[in-house]
Design an enzyme around this catalytic site. Structure first.
Site, mmCIF file in Angstrom:
data_model
loop_
_atom_site.group_PDB
_atom_site.id
_atom_site.type_symbol
_atom_site.label_atom_id
_atom_site.label_comp_id
_atom_site.label_asym_id
_atom_site.label_seq_id
_atom_site.Cartn_x
_atom_site.Cartn_y
_atom_site.Cartn_z
ATOM 1 N N ASP A 117 -9.971 2.721 1.879
ATOM 2 C CA ASP A 117 -10.081 2.285 3.278
ATOM 3 C C ASP A 117 -10.805 3.353 4.096
ATOM 4 O O ASP A 117 -11.516 3.043 5.062
ATOM 5 C CB ASP A 117 -8.686 2.049 3.884
ATOM 6 C CG ASP A 117 -8.058 0.771 3.360
ATOM 7 O OD1 ASP A 117 -8.799 -0.169 3.031
ATOM 8 O OD2 ASP A 117 -6.817 0.718 3.272
ATOM 9 N N LYS B 139 0.804 -1.231 0.000
ATOM 10 C CA LYS B 139 0.000 0.000 0.000
ATOM 11 C C LYS B 139 0.838 1.283 0.000
ATOM 12 O O LYS B 139 0.422 2.296 -0.546
ATOM 13 C CB LYS B 139 -0.942 0.020 1.195
ATOM 14 C CG LYS B 139 -2.076 -0.982 1.098
ATOM 15 C CD LYS B 139 -3.040 -0.770 2.252
ATOM 16 C CE LYS B 139 -4.080 -1.868 2.299
ATOM 17 N NZ LYS B 139 -5.105 -1.602 3.320
#
Ligand code: ATR
Length: 270
Positions: A105, A69
């Site tokens: 997210d 990420k």
């Protein structure tokens, strides 16, 4: 007109544990879309060439999980404001040879808890890792006025707090700071299967405060069980996984997918 078979997937190392292929496959079938979503095991030091291979093979995009990420920031052509604020990208769209990164997210966390929020004065966040960064950006967006971070390694809590104008409380005082909290979030891996539980007394937490955990294996973590036992409302972490998947699915396959009870049950049955 011939339909185009669209390919997407989740990049990770390892990635075989990821539930995302099952989740996206459920939606592909539900909406009758000619597409696939597969696990894409790519070693961290092979990420650049791995991305190029996906572009060459006409993938429409990908999700990213551990440990990619943050690493992927070096290879994206554009990122959106949320990914910038979090410092991590979990969704890629490949368009005209370019790599466009975003972070779902944040919206995944927000959408999961927003129907259940009781007040927005004070949120206590346990943990200061990658997940905490997305949670804190979400809490800011949701309008929480006072965000308190508590992490075993206090220096990491201070760095995050400085970036997001939050407060820090020391690890040994985390139970005291719950006194007037509206929301308590566990962003650590404590409470996950095969991990120790988060040791946190809820004695001072108001009984109407919302308690949530980003861990979803088990669905009811020891923290959520303790909160429920004293009457606090709780939200489990599975919804965050489901909601964070939606923006990527929509961008790649052109349908805004629904997070439903049937989907939750399907994922729980796996
Ligand atoms: P993620 O990206 O999932 O947030 P991470 O960046 O490795 O993963 O962060 C893990 C978080 O869980 C950190 O806040 C970590 O605390 P430290 O910064 O002190 O390492 C926390 N954590 C993991 N194991 C822990 C433990 N046994 N006790 C307390 N905190 C723990």
């Amino acid at each position: 007109m011939a339909t185009l078979h669209k390919k997407a997937g989740v990049i990770g190392w390892p990635v075989s544990h990821s539930l995302s292929p099952k989740l996206h496959s459920y939606w592909l079938k539900k909406y009758g879309i000619d597409g696939e979503y597969v696990p894409l095991p790519i070693q961290p030091d092979k990420l650049e060439e791995g991305l190029q291979r996906l572009i060459d093979e006409a993938y429409v995009g990908a999700n990213l999980t551990v440990p990619h990420k943050e690493l992927v920031l070096a290879y994206v052509d554009e990122i959106d404001a949320l990914a910038q604020a979090v410092g991590a990208v979990n969704t890629l769209v490949f368009r005209s040879g370019k790599i466009i990164g975003s972070n779902s997210d944040v919206v995944g966390f927000s959408n999961n808890i927003s129907p259940f929020i009781v007040g927005k004065q004070k949120a206590v966040v346990v943990g200061a890792g990658g997940a905490a960064r997305a949670v804190i950006v979400a809490l800011k967006q949701l309008g929480f006025e006072n965000i308190v971070i508590c992490n075993r390694s206090e220096d990491k809590a201070h760095i995050l707090a400085q970036q997001h104008h939050a407060e820090v409380v020391t690890w040994d005082k985390k139970h005291l700071v719950l006194r007037d909290a509206d929301l308590l979030v566990n962003t650590t891996s404590l409470g996950m299967q095969n991990q120790p539980a988060l040791e946190l007394s809820l004695e001072y937490l108001p009984t109407d405060a919302l308690v949530t955990d980003i861990v979803y294996t088990p669905l009811i973590t020891p923290l959520l069980a303790a909160a429920r036992a004293r009457g606090n409302p709780t939200v489990d972490g599975l919804g965050m996984l489901l909601y964070q998947a939606a923006p990527g699915f929509e961008a790649w396959f052109g349908v805004k997918p629904e997070v439903t009870e049937a989907l939750r049950n399907h994922m729980l049955a796996l």
